[in-house]
Design an enzyme around this catalytic site. Structure first.
Site, PDB file in Angstrom:
ATOM      1  N   LYS A   1     -23.207  15.617  57.630  1.00  0.00           N
ATOM      2  CA  LYS A   1     -23.451  16.902  58.291  1.00  0.00           C
ATOM      3  C   LYS A   1     -24.789  17.441  57.804  1.00  0.00           C
ATOM      4  O   LYS A   1     -24.987  17.667  56.610  1.00  0.00           O
ATOM      5  CB  LYS A   1     -22.324  17.879  57.970  1.00  0.00           C
ATOM      6  CG  LYS A   1     -22.550  19.243  58.618  1.00  0.00           C
ATOM      7  CD  LYS A   1     -21.369  20.154  58.425  1.00  0.00           C
ATOM      8  CE  LYS A   1     -21.637  21.520  59.037  1.00  0.00           C
ATOM      9  NZ  LYS A   1     -20.524  22.438  58.839  1.00  0.00           N
TER      10      LYS A   1
ATOM     11  N   ARG B   1     -22.927  30.470  64.817  1.00  0.00           N
ATOM     12  CA  ARG B   1     -22.887  31.611  63.893  1.00  0.00           C
ATOM     13  C   ARG B   1     -22.492  32.870  64.655  1.00  0.00           C
ATOM     14  O   ARG B   1     -21.788  33.724  64.128  1.00  0.00           O
ATOM     15  CB  ARG B   1     -24.248  31.779  63.206  1.00  0.00           C
ATOM     16  CG  ARG B   1     -24.759  30.511  62.527  1.00  0.00           C
ATOM     17  CD  ARG B   1     -24.411  30.426  61.062  1.00  0.00           C
ATOM     18  NE  ARG B   1     -24.605  29.084  60.530  1.00  0.00           N
ATOM     19  CZ  ARG B   1     -25.721  28.595  59.993  1.00  0.00           C
ATOM     20  NH1 ARG B   1     -26.782  29.372  59.882  1.00  0.00           N
ATOM     21  NH2 ARG B   1     -25.772  27.357  59.546  1.00  0.00           N
TER      22      ARG B   1
ATOM     23  N   ARG C   1     -28.027  26.642  54.239  1.00  0.00           N
ATOM     24  CA  ARG C   1     -27.047  25.805  53.548  1.00  0.00           C
ATOM     25  C   ARG C   1     -27.681  24.533  53.003  1.00  0.00           C
ATOM     26  O   ARG C   1     -27.029  23.506  52.870  1.00  0.00           O
ATOM     27  CB  ARG C   1     -25.936  25.402  54.528  1.00  0.00           C
ATOM     28  CG  ARG C   1     -25.275  26.548  55.271  1.00  0.00           C
ATOM     29  CD  ARG C   1     -23.960  26.080  55.861  1.00  0.00           C
ATOM     30  NE  ARG C   1     -23.418  26.966  56.880  1.00  0.00           N
ATOM     31  CZ  ARG C   1     -22.866  28.153  56.652  1.00  0.00           C
ATOM     32  NH1 ARG C   1     -22.807  28.627  55.418  1.00  0.00           N
ATOM     33  NH2 ARG C   1     -22.370  28.866  57.643  1.00  0.00           N
TER      34      ARG C   1
ATOM     35  N   LYS D   1     -22.861  14.795  62.475  1.00  0.00           N
ATOM     36  CA  LYS D   1     -23.066  16.088  63.124  1.00  0.00           C
ATOM     37  C   LYS D   1     -24.432  16.647  62.743  1.00  0.00           C
ATOM     38  O   LYS D   1     -24.770  16.623  61.560  1.00  0.00           O
ATOM     39  CB  LYS D   1     -21.965  17.031  62.628  1.00  0.00           C
ATOM     40  CG  LYS D   1     -22.078  18.455  63.105  1.00  0.00           C
ATOM     41  CD  LYS D   1     -21.024  19.272  62.430  1.00  0.00           C
ATOM     42  CE  LYS D   1     -21.168  20.698  62.940  1.00  0.00           C
ATOM     43  NZ  LYS D   1     -20.221  21.591  62.355  1.00  0.00           N
TER      44      LYS D   1
HETATM   45  C1  PBG Z   1     -19.011  25.328  59.075  1.00  0.00           C
HETATM   46  C2  PBG Z   1     -19.277  24.816  60.434  1.00  0.00           C
HETATM   47  C3  PBG Z   1     -20.413  25.021  61.215  1.00  0.00           C
HETATM   48  C4  PBG Z   1     -20.194  24.350  62.407  1.00  0.00           C
HETATM   49  C5  PBG Z   1     -18.938  23.778  62.350  1.00  0.00           C
HETATM   50  N1  PBG Z   1     -18.386  24.062  61.114  1.00  0.00           N
HETATM   51  C6  PBG Z   1     -21.609  25.852  60.955  1.00  0.00           C
HETATM   52  C7  PBG Z   1     -22.451  25.558  59.794  1.00  0.00           C
HETATM   53  O1  PBG Z   1     -22.284  24.580  59.079  1.00  0.00           O
HETATM   54  O2  PBG Z   1     -23.339  26.376  59.560  1.00  0.00           O
HETATM   55  C8  PBG Z   1     -21.155  24.294  63.546  1.00  0.00           C
HETATM   56  C9  PBG Z   1     -20.585  23.855  64.841  1.00  0.00           C
HETATM   57  C10 PBG Z   1     -21.470  24.108  65.998  1.00  0.00           C
HETATM   58  O3  PBG Z   1     -22.650  24.515  65.853  1.00  0.00           O
HETATM   59  O4  PBG Z   1     -21.003  23.889  67.115  1.00  0.00           O
HETATM   60  N2  PBG Z   1     -17.659  25.598  58.888  1.00  0.00           N
END
Ligand code: PBG
Length: 341
Positions: free
Chosen positions: A211, A221, A232, A263
């Site tokens: 990720k 968000r 992050r 992802k």
């Molecule tokens: C964090 C999480 C995120 C997404 C899924 N789980 C956001 C992040 O890591 O900042 C993003 C999913 C999307 O953009 O469709 N729990």
């Protein structure tokens, strides 16, 4: 004198166009076949709203009430989707530093997981997002503490304990699949041990292995009302790198992941390909909020044909090596696939 009557005789060469000559021929040689059951629908359940709320940067995607969540999930199932992924959106006043409502059986996500399992039994797989960022007042995916230089850092091992409690609460509520998305080191082993110790040996884990710290999460968000300031980048991966995705995937498989995930999807197809070639377990890819938003926005401007780019993007993600695709287009794409038959 030149002989004007000599016809042009092409050299006999390979002629790839022969295999593109008709719909039947193209279907005969098609290498990548997308199925509704490949698609997983991410959904948002919000606390304290009495009607579904559309997310402005994600047209067609809503923060749901329990009723509208069930209705949308029935539509997905009717179209042939077999799995939904639930994200909780608590009320701001319920958020705290440790994301307490994530572990509470009456918290918005756990309550919805239980109601969905009750509604669908085993016909529709219920996956839970296992991460604290939706529930913390600072918006980080874990516990924040000051290090000895006064910097705010996300404490890996303190966070693992919360992920253990959260995943057991989700499994208790009825989730079939736990999906830790926080990128803490050791999270898969910690969660596997906690699930097994609680008698949830049959609950599986889809690990967000690779990720990236991506700007394509922007609309998400808004979708979860995130309070995050900053970024992050101390726990999610650097977009410049691919090797560490192989390491992350290998560790997650060793720790007990049943599925692994890459992802975002479209900007990371090379990573997906590399991980898929090495993986002994199914590999999912997440077409994230920003990927969805950009196709929708261009289509709304009349610049792209939405159905065509939706299907092309999903086919490309599958071609690159994804076995499952998390996508906000899941129901729409499944319907298109059904209509082709
Ligand atoms: C964090 C999480 C995120 C997404 C899924 N789980 C956001 C992040 O890591 O900042 C993003 C999913 C999307 O953009 O469709 N729990």
């Amino acid at each position: 004198m030149t002989d004007q009557s000599t016809p042009y005789v092409p050299v006999p060469t390979r002629r790839p166009r022969r295999l593109r000559s008709s719909p039947a021929m193209r279907e005969l040689v098609s290498e990548t076949v997308l199925r509704p059951a490949d698609l997983i629908l991410p959904m948002f359940i919000a606390d304290g709203i009495d009607a579904p709320r559309e997310i402005s940067s994600m047209p067609g995607v809503h923060q749901h009430t329990l009723d509208s969540l069930k209705r949308a999930a029935h539509e997905a199932l009717e179209a042939g989707v077999r799995c939904v992924d639930l994200f909780g959106v608590p009320r701001d006043e319920d958020k705290d530093a440790e994301g307490t409502p994530s572990c509470n059986p009456d918290g918005v996500l756990n309550h919805a997981l239980a109601a969905m399992r009750e509604e669908f039994g085993d016909d529709l797989l219920i996956m839970a997002d296992t991460c604290l960022d939706e529930f913390t007042d600072h918006g980080h995916c874990g516990v924040v503490r000051q290090d000895r230089w006064g910097r705010a850092v996300v404490d890996n091992d303190a966070t693992l304990e919360l992920y253990q409690q959260m995943s057991v609460a989700q499994a208790d509520a009825g989730a079939h699949i736990i999906s830790p998305s926080g990128m803490m080191d050791g999270q898969i082993l910690a969660i596997r041990e906690a699930l097994d110790a609680a008698g949830h040996e049959d609950v599986s884990i889809m690990a967000y292995s690779a990720k990236y710290a991506s700007a394509f999460y922007g609309p998400f968000r808004e979708a979860v009302g995130s309070s995050l300031e900053g970024d992050r980048r101390t726990y999610q991966q650097d977009p410049a790198n691919v090797r560490e995705s192989l390491l992350e995937a290998e560790l997650d498989v060793e720790e007990g992941a049943d599925f692994i995930m890459v992802k975002p999807a479209m900007p990371y197809l090379d990573v997906l390909r590399a991980v898929a070639e090495a993986s002994p377990v199914p590999v999912a890819a997440y077409q994230v909020s920003g990927e969805y938003a950009m196709l929708q926005a261009a289509a709304r401007n009349g610049w792209l044909d939405l159905e065509a780019v939706m299907m092309e993007s999903l086919t490309s993600i599958k071609r690159a090596g994804a076995n499952q695709i998390l996508t906000y287009f899941a129901t729409d794409a499944a319907r298109v696939l059904n209509n082709r038959r």
